[in-house]
Design an enzyme around this catalytic site. Sequence first.
Site, mmCIF file in Angstrom:
data_model
loop_
_atom_site.group_PDB
_atom_site.id
_atom_site.type_symbol
_atom_site.label_atom_id
_atom_site.label_comp_id
_atom_site.label_asym_id
_atom_site.label_seq_id
_atom_site.Cartn_x
_atom_site.Cartn_y
_atom_site.Cartn_z
ATOM 1 C CD GLU A 51 56.978 0.506 -12.904
ATOM 2 O OE1 GLU A 51 57.458 0.109 -11.880
ATOM 3 O OE2 GLU A 51 56.483 -0.445 -14.016
ATOM 4 C CB ALA A 155 22.755 -17.861 -11.974
ATOM 5 N NE ARG A 190 33.500 -19.591 -17.176
ATOM 6 C CZ ARG A 190 32.630 -20.753 -17.872
ATOM 7 N NH1 ARG A 190 33.154 -20.610 -19.559
ATOM 8 N NH2 ARG A 190 31.305 -21.374 -17.878
#
Length: 346
Positions: A51, A155, A190
């Site tokens: 703001e 993975a 990350r």
Amino acid sequence: MDNIYIKRCFQLAKRGAGNTHPNPIVGCVIVYNGKIIGEGFHRKCGTAHAEVNAINSVKDKSLLSKSTLYVSLEPCAHQGRTPACSDLIIRKKIPNVVIACLDIYEKVSGKGIKMMQKAGINVKIGILQKEAIELNRRFFTFYTKKRPYIILKWARTTDNFIDIIRTQDTPIQPNWITDEYARILVHKWRSEEPAIMIGTNTAEKDNPKLNVRYGSGTNPIRIVLDRILRLPENLNLFNGSQKTIIFTEKQKENKKICEYVKIKFDNKLMINIFEYLYKRNIQSIIIEGGAKLLNSLIKDNLWDEARVFVGEKMFYDGIKSPVMKVKHYKIETLSNSKLYYFRNII
């Protein structure tokens, strides 16, 4: 039109991702006569809020008293590292404020709105509220569940293995399943979380750095499990490049920016670790552990998101990949791999 301007607030808020924690990401626009005359977002914890930046960007300040301020999260009502935004809005005599959702933080929640309404400001709340909560899901999870927001990442090969069978002769290094494009994306992830965690086996076998090398951003705090302190100190984890916390059952004196936390490795280990991280104001964590750590978190339902790469490689034998109990909600193609996204809806 409210939706359009709130969506713009969301776009702006995302530009602060990875830099504002433990504060939420927030975007703000100021509109006069159907035109945006000011924009801002929270750039970094301890600096001006969205703001303030939006108000400061308005060239003709006389227009503020005839404008509408749109913001993705309720303006704060207390003096912290920066002054209260609600008070600034009142002083600038902005007559209309549109808010996507309430702030959950107890020092703010509802108080900013009451301050502005008491000053005669017309306040509208709940525009794209669901999307606003999703935008700050880390922040909301942290305060509702009293723990960090937990992201699992791994993975697996096409034949469903996360790693090969290691022997004493196996080189200490990762067995890559995906390519450099996936690694660039992982390093971006990350940079967006304050902490990253692995288990003892991953630290020992892969010798990861757990930093942000492919791109820009802040290195996360490294968190490692090492019950009996068996990890050799020549590993990359102990190179002093970033803050590292080791959870262990042994007593050991802290070294440089390496902190040893004594904890009992029982069936409440992860709950106690997340409680400790909550007290340390660590709002979210990405976990790149091996199958043992990942499976334990999935089994205990201690996760919020999972991001799973499926590469083209085949191992034919090895360590089986964790199995998700829920169906993925999104798939992306990234170079030579598929990326599956999961969400834990409780």
